[in-house]
Design a protein around this motif. Sequence first.
Motif, PDB file in Angstrom:
ATOM      1  N   ASN A   1      -0.788   0.827 -24.934  1.00 14.61           N
ATOM      2  CA  ASN A   1      -1.507   0.979 -23.671  1.00 14.61           C
ATOM      3  C   ASN A   1      -0.744   0.407 -22.481  1.00 14.61           C
ATOM      4  O   ASN A   1      -1.273  -0.393 -21.705  1.00 14.61           O
ATOM      5  N   PRO A   2       0.508   0.853 -22.276  1.00 16.00           N
ATOM      6  CA  PRO A   2       1.267   0.363 -21.125  1.00 16.00           C
ATOM      7  C   PRO A   2       0.829   1.055 -19.835  1.00 16.00           C
ATOM      8  O   PRO A   2       0.119   2.071 -19.860  1.00 16.00           O
ATOM      9  N   PHE A   3       1.283   0.534 -18.707  1.00 12.56           N
ATOM     10  CA  PHE A   3       1.206   1.287 -17.468  1.00 12.56           C
ATOM     11  C   PHE A   3       2.186   2.453 -17.588  1.00 12.56           C
ATOM     12  O   PHE A   3       3.288   2.291 -18.120  1.00 12.56           O
ATOM     13  N   VAL A   4       1.795   3.627 -17.107  1.00 14.71           N
ATOM     14  CA  VAL A   4       2.653   4.798 -17.254  1.00 14.71           C
ATOM     15  C   VAL A   4       2.861   5.506 -15.924  1.00 14.71           C
ATOM     16  O   VAL A   4       1.997   5.488 -15.047  1.00 14.71           O
TER      17      VAL A   4
ATOM     18  N   PRO B   1       0.796  -1.228   0.000  1.00 15.05           N
ATOM     19  CA  PRO B   1       0.000   0.000   0.000  1.00 15.05           C
ATOM     20  C   PRO B   1       0.825   1.272   0.000  1.00 15.05           C
ATOM     21  O   PRO B   1       0.292   2.357  -0.237  1.00 15.05           O
ATOM     22  N   ARG B   2       2.135   1.163   0.275  1.00 13.32           N
ATOM     23  CA  ARG B   2       2.979   2.360   0.237  1.00 13.32           C
ATOM     24  C   ARG B   2       3.196   2.853  -1.186  1.00 13.32           C
ATOM     25  O   ARG B   2       3.457   4.028  -1.414  1.00 13.32           O
ATOM     26  N   LYS B   3       3.161   1.931  -2.145  1.00 13.19           N
ATOM     27  CA  LYS B   3       3.600   2.258  -3.493  1.00 13.19           C
ATOM     28  C   LYS B   3       2.515   2.971  -4.308  1.00 13.19           C
ATOM     29  O   LYS B   3       1.324   2.754  -4.087  1.00 13.19           O
ATOM     30  N   PRO B   4       2.927   3.787  -5.280  1.00 15.28           N
ATOM     31  CA  PRO B   4       1.939   4.386  -6.183  1.00 15.28           C
ATOM     32  C   PRO B   4       1.221   3.295  -6.977  1.00 15.28           C
ATOM     33  O   PRO B   4       1.785   2.236  -7.253  1.00 15.28           O
ATOM     34  N   LEU B   5       0.001   3.579  -7.347  1.00 17.00           N
ATOM     35  CA  LEU B   5      -0.765   2.673  -8.194  1.00 17.00           C
ATOM     36  C   LEU B   5      -0.806   3.273  -9.592  1.00 17.00           C
ATOM     37  O   LEU B   5      -1.364   4.343  -9.801  1.00 17.00           O
ATOM     38  N   PHE B   6      -0.181   2.580 -10.545  1.00 20.25           N
ATOM     39  CA  PHE B   6      -0.087   3.098 -11.908  1.00 20.25           C
ATOM     40  C   PHE B   6      -1.267   2.614 -12.747  1.00 20.25           C
ATOM     41  O   PHE B   6      -1.701   1.486 -12.605  1.00 20.25           O
ATOM     42  N   SER B   7      -1.719   3.482 -13.627  1.00 23.75           N
ATOM     43  CA  SER B   7      -2.798   3.141 -14.547  1.00 23.75           C
ATOM     44  C   SER B   7      -2.250   2.944 -15.953  1.00 23.75           C
ATOM     45  O   SER B   7      -1.174   3.452 -16.291  1.00 23.75           O
ATOM     46  N   ARG B   8      -2.992   2.232 -16.754  1.00 21.77           N
ATOM     47  CA  ARG B   8      -2.636   2.109 -18.163  1.00 21.77           C
ATOM     48  C   ARG B   8      -2.997   3.403 -18.880  1.00 21.77           C
ATOM     49  O   ARG B   8      -3.886   4.154 -18.459  1.00 21.77           O
ATOM     50  N   PHE B   9      -2.287   3.677 -19.948  1.00 23.82           N
ATOM     51  CA  PHE B   9      -2.357   4.990 -20.577  1.00 23.82           C
ATOM     52  C   PHE B   9      -3.773   5.380 -20.979  1.00 23.82           C
ATOM     53  O   PHE B   9      -4.231   6.497 -20.697  1.00 23.82           O
ATOM     54  N   ARG B  10      -4.498   4.481 -21.620  1.00 25.29           N
ATOM     55  CA  ARG B  10      -5.828   4.845 -22.114  1.00 25.29           C
ATOM     56  C   ARG B  10      -6.846   4.991 -20.992  1.00 25.29           C
ATOM     57  O   ARG B  10      -7.947   5.504 -21.219  1.00 25.29           O
ATOM     58  N   ASP B  11      -6.497   4.545 -19.775  1.00 20.30           N
ATOM     59  CA  ASP B  11      -7.387   4.675 -18.634  1.00 20.30           C
ATOM     60  C   ASP B  11      -7.148   5.944 -17.827  1.00 20.30           C
ATOM     61  O   ASP B  11      -7.889   6.225 -16.881  1.00 20.30           O
ATOM     62  N   LEU B  12      -6.110   6.711 -18.182  1.00 20.25           N
ATOM     63  CA  LEU B  12      -5.764   7.892 -17.398  1.00 20.25           C
ATOM     64  C   LEU B  12      -6.900   8.910 -17.406  1.00 20.25           C
ATOM     65  O   LEU B  12      -7.441   9.263 -18.449  1.00 20.25           O
ATOM     66  N   SER B  13      -7.203   9.412 -16.224  1.00 19.15           N
ATOM     67  CA  SER B  13      -8.126  10.539 -16.098  1.00 19.15           C
ATOM     68  C   SER B  13      -7.307  11.811 -15.890  1.00 19.15           C
ATOM     69  O   SER B  13      -6.109  11.747 -15.590  1.00 19.15           O
TER      70      SER B  13
END
Length: 246
Positions: free
Chosen positions: A216-219, A9-21
């Motif tokens: 669509n990678p995690f970014v 839970p300490r780490k950032p949670l990365f989203s895939r590029f096309r899911d970015l808000s």
Amino acid sequence: MDAQRNTDPRKPLFSRFRDLSREQLNVELQVHTSWTDGRATVLEVLQTASERGLAELAFTEHVREETSWFPDFKDEILSAAPRFDNLRVYVGCETKAMDDNGSLDVSQSVLDACDIVLGVVHRLPDGKGGYLDFDKLSFEETAEIEFRLSMGMIKNAPIDVLAHPGGMSLRRHGRFPEHYFRALMTATLERGIAIEINSSYLADMPAFLALCGEINPFVSIGSDAHKLSELGRCRDQLIELGVGRS
């Protein structure tokens, strides 16, 4: 895969590029301070990031295997961060590849202390304990070695982010082959780690973003901020380019 699997839970949670808000763009995940080659203190960075409305910030200082000051660096961040309750703060490091197998120039104690680890190519090892001379390498040689070092980290290194991909080639030659970018994005996606959108290194941000849209990678979003004026720069460029769902 909608978001990076993360058991810490300490780490950032990365989203895939096309899911970015647009909200998820509001982060700064590569920052340097006066602990190494940055020009501002931890407190100054936090104050400026808060003023600019950033929601998350990662201190990712340059480290080496012999780095001994990291506990004090972390203590300073953890002491100052609670004063900025509108800002989620991560302690991290930036560490360079030492060979094609993913060996990193960092100690296990530093890795254990980090919320986020950026793996980078900064130098090109010669396999004999030294480094190759960039001035004696062609663009093609530089890019090929950088690609191999990057792939080694993606496959084997304990990193969360491949940071400033193609950065050495971009800095010295202004370009990095598209097929290498494509392969790096595909490999990071397969492993479930992030590839960095870095506003300091990318010579052609729109082309890189077009590849992100395709693969669509995690970014991870980072300005490679060394000065206060650079905080949030990558966020701002992405918004100007129309990235992120409303």
